[in-house]
Write an enzyme that holds these catalytic residues in place. Structure first.
Site, PDB file in Angstrom:
ATOM      1  N   SER A   1       0.661  -1.076  -0.098  1.00  0.00           N
ATOM      2  CA  SER A   1       0.014   0.005   0.027  1.00  0.00           C
ATOM      3  C   SER A   1       0.888   1.285   0.001  1.00  0.00           C
ATOM      4  CB  SER A   1      -0.712  -0.056   1.276  1.00  0.00           C
ATOM      5  OG  SER A   1      -1.339   1.146   1.717  1.00  0.00           O
TER       6      SER A   1
ATOM      7  N   TYR B   1      -2.162  -0.084  10.161  1.00  0.00           N
ATOM      8  CA  TYR B   1      -2.345  -0.776   8.997  1.00  0.00           C
ATOM      9  C   TYR B   1      -0.941  -0.774   7.854  1.00  0.00           C
ATOM     10  CZ  TYR B   1      -3.789  -0.986   3.967  1.00  0.00           C
ATOM     11  OH  TYR B   1      -4.157  -1.414   2.388  1.00  0.00           O
TER      12      TYR B   1
END
Ligand SMILES: NC(=O)c1ccc[n+]([C@@H]2O[C@H](COP(=O)([O-])OP(=O)(O)OC[C@H]3O[C@@H](n4cnc5c(N)ncnc54)[C@H](O)[C@@H]3O)[C@@H](O)[C@H]2O)c1
Length: 327
Positions: free
Chosen positions: A127, A152
């Site tokens: 990501s 995350y």
């Protein structure tokens, strides 16, 4: 090819599964169909995939070592595309444990099964959030990226490090893809385009964090899927000597959140009622991905403008929620 796609009922998993099926491959999809967002949307995507004979689906939680191991034993995969994860930056502040279960333990179960079954080709989702609040103007793959600002991002960066270890010891070819804010038809209900469209249509106020000063490198789903496909087709050639690779997949054209909202308003022909708020904890201020590396290696070029992409999403949204009656 026989391809395992994890998270196949998810937003990106659905689109990439569709493409591989169209190209004549066999896709083994797995997903635990969890309730992080409306599960009916996941089921609707999966139902479309199930219309194809070459799509085989099992409901499996990747954090079950036993189930993952038995799936790999029963099938022969040529390639594994690992997309199943707990996504979302903001939710990692609310429910951190699920990020460890799915993104760390789940990731380990998958990559370790490649090793156990002597499967050599692995693509997985990383990501843009791993860049944190980088002070570089454009994010490049060679950045150290040691300063994630929420869990995350930390789990996604950990995935890259685990992949590096497995590539080094077991000579597994791993390609990590750092996706930049993906949007488009069948998109995620927790993401800004979906939330804004839904609320503007209902004449409800939208929350605009950081007073709209964020900027994001929004990337249309077809461009993401095209990038994944190029990596699958060209990334594992015998000539390649590197076992470990990382690529950004972005549009390379970041825009301000306020501008993004204007584009949505224009397409909807409605004005948004905006609730300007301060910066949220864990949010990065800007993302801007360099796509030089994937372009020079595989000829990747994003094609969809933000105006066109938003328009396609809104057309899908209106059609899906009218016909499906799911709202
Ligand atoms: N959409 C984006 O903008 C974006 C950006 C960067 C990275 N990513 C990454 O790309 C991947 C796909 O994202 P997406 O937007 O399609 O998200 P998504 O939530 O729509 O898809 C993920 C799918 O994985 C499944 N899943 C989650 N935990 C699981 C578990 N423990 N076992 C089995 N299945 C599980 C979910 O049910 C879901 O269908 C994720 O790894 C995400 O972190 C997405």
């Amino acid at each position: 090819m026989n391809i395992l796609i994890t998270g196949s009922a998810g937003f990106i998993g659905f689109h990439i599964s569709k493409l591989f099926l169209k190209k004549g491959h066999t896709v083994y999809g797995i997903d635990n169909l969890n309730h992080y967002y409306d599960v009916r949307l996941k089921r609707a995507r999966n139902k479309i995939l199930l219309q194809q004979k070459r799509y085989k689906f099992s409901k499996i939680n990747i954090n079950s070592t036993k189930k993952v191991s038995s799936l790999f034993k029963k099938n022969n995969f040529d390639l594994v595309i690992h997309l199943a994860a707990q996504a979302g930056v903001r939710y990692s502040l609310k429910n951190p444990k699920v990020y460890i279960d799915s993104n760390i333990k789940g990731f380990f179960n998958i990559i370790n099964s490649l090793k156990e079954n002597n499967i050599k080709n692995f693509i997985y989702a990383s990501s843009s959030s791993i860049y944190g609040n980088s002070n570089r103007s454009v994010f490049k793959e060679d950045e150290k990226a040691t300063s994630p600002i929420q869990l995350y991002a930390a789990t996604k960066r950990s995935n890259e490090l685990i992949a590096h270890a497995y590539s080094s010891i077991y000579k597994i070819n791993t390609i990590g893809l750092r996706f930049f804010t993906v949007y488009g038809p069948w998109g995620r209900p927790d993401m800004s385009l979906f939330l804004f469209t839904k609320k503007i249509l209902k004449n409800k106020r939208i929350d605009v964090f950081n007073y709209g000063k964020h900027s994001r490198d929004f990337t249309f789903i077809d461009d993401i899927v095209h990038g994944i496909y190029l990596c699958a087709m060209k990334g594992f050639s015998k000539k390649k000597k590197k076992y470990f690779e990382i690529f950004n997949i972005a549009s390379g054209k970041p825009i301000k959140l306020t501008k993004f909202i204007e584009i949505i308003e224009k397409k909807l022909k409605l004005r948004a009622n905006k609730n300007f708020l301060k910066l949220q904890k864990g949010d990065v201020i800007k993302t801007y991905g360099s796509i030089k590396k994937i372009n020079s290696e595989f000829g990747y070029k994003p094609k969809t403008s933000i105006n066109k992409g938003v328009s396609k999403f809104i057309d899908w949204y209106k059609k899906f929620y009218r016909i499906g009656g799911l709202r």
